[in-house]
Design a protein around this motif. Structure first.
Motif, mmCIF file in Angstrom:
data_model
loop_
_atom_site.group_PDB
_atom_site.id
_atom_site.type_symbol
_atom_site.label_atom_id
_atom_site.label_comp_id
_atom_site.label_asym_id
_atom_site.label_seq_id
_atom_site.Cartn_x
_atom_site.Cartn_y
_atom_site.Cartn_z
ATOM 1 N N ALA A 111 0.806 -1.214 0.000
ATOM 2 C CA ALA A 111 0.000 0.000 0.000
ATOM 3 C C ALA A 111 0.841 1.267 0.000
ATOM 4 N N SER A 157 1.973 3.110 -2.211
ATOM 5 C CA SER A 157 1.544 4.154 -3.149
ATOM 6 C C SER A 157 0.384 4.984 -2.608
ATOM 7 N N THR A 158 -0.223 4.572 -1.523
ATOM 8 C CA THR A 158 -1.319 5.345 -0.926
ATOM 9 C C THR A 158 -0.861 6.199 0.247
ATOM 10 N N TYR A 159 0.384 6.074 0.668
ATOM 11 C CA TYR A 159 0.875 6.775 1.855
ATOM 12 C C TYR A 159 1.486 8.126 1.511
ATOM 13 N N THR A 180 3.051 13.966 -0.937
ATOM 14 C CA THR A 180 1.781 13.259 -0.975
ATOM 15 C C THR A 180 1.922 11.909 -1.685
ATOM 16 N N TRP A 181 0.860 11.126 -1.653
ATOM 17 C CA TRP A 181 0.913 9.745 -2.127
ATOM 18 C C TRP A 181 1.353 9.627 -3.583
ATOM 19 N N ASN A 182 0.991 10.605 -4.399
ATOM 20 C CA ASN A 182 1.328 10.517 -5.818
ATOM 21 C C ASN A 182 2.450 11.463 -6.215
ATOM 22 N N ASN A 196 6.882 4.927 -6.530
ATOM 23 C CA ASN A 196 5.888 4.016 -5.965
ATOM 24 C C ASN A 196 6.082 2.580 -6.438
ATOM 25 N N THR A 228 -0.491 6.789 6.865
ATOM 26 C CA THR A 228 -1.308 5.849 6.101
ATOM 27 C C THR A 228 -2.739 6.328 5.872
ATOM 28 N N ARG A 229 -3.137 7.401 6.510
ATOM 29 C CA ARG A 229 -4.493 7.914 6.287
ATOM 30 C C ARG A 229 -4.497 8.837 5.074
ATOM 31 N N PRO A 230 -5.622 8.914 4.362
ATOM 32 C CA PRO A 230 -5.671 9.752 3.148
ATOM 33 C C PRO A 230 -5.372 11.206 3.465
#
Length: 126
Positions: free
Chosen positions: A28, A30-32, A52-54, A74, A100-102
């Protein structure tokens, strides 16, 4: 559980460059949101940079703005901190951290992050 392992620290002369890396376990990544912090002896751990995640947004401490660059891959589960024009005051243990939260924006506070690496020492000599 997320494991973070930093590498790339070392001894560098003032004015030199160094890149530290942090590899994260798990699929996960790529979402962090990811961040770098540093801690000098006897001082509090301080924010250095976050992404940010991206990779769409980054944020930097004023003390490193224009000299340090945070980036991520990522596919490799890795976040980087490219450090240039290093100064003696950049000497510290550098830690990467994962949130790990959005997040819409890069998290800036220690309390925002859920997981931490063990750190890598960066020493800048004069």
């Amino acid at each position: 559980q997320v494991q973070l392992v930093e590498s790339g620290g070392g001894l560098v002369q003032s004015g030199g460059s160094l890149r530290v890396s942090c590899v994260a376990s798990g699929r996960a990544f790529s979402t962090y949101a990811m961040g770098w912090f540093r801690q000098r002896p006897g001082e509090e751990r301080e924010f250095v940079a976050a992404i940010t995640w991206n990779g769409g947004q980054t944020s930097y401490a004023d003390s490193v703005k224009g000299r340090f660059t945070i980036s991520r891959d990522n596919d490799k589960g890795t976040v980087y901190l490219q450090m240039t024009s290093l100064k003696r005051e950049d000497t510290a243990v550098y830690y990467c951290a994962a949130e790990t939260r959005p997040r819409i924006r890069p998290p800036l506070s220690r309390g925002d992050y859920d997981y931490w690496g063990q750190g890598t020492q960066v020493t800048v000599s004069s």
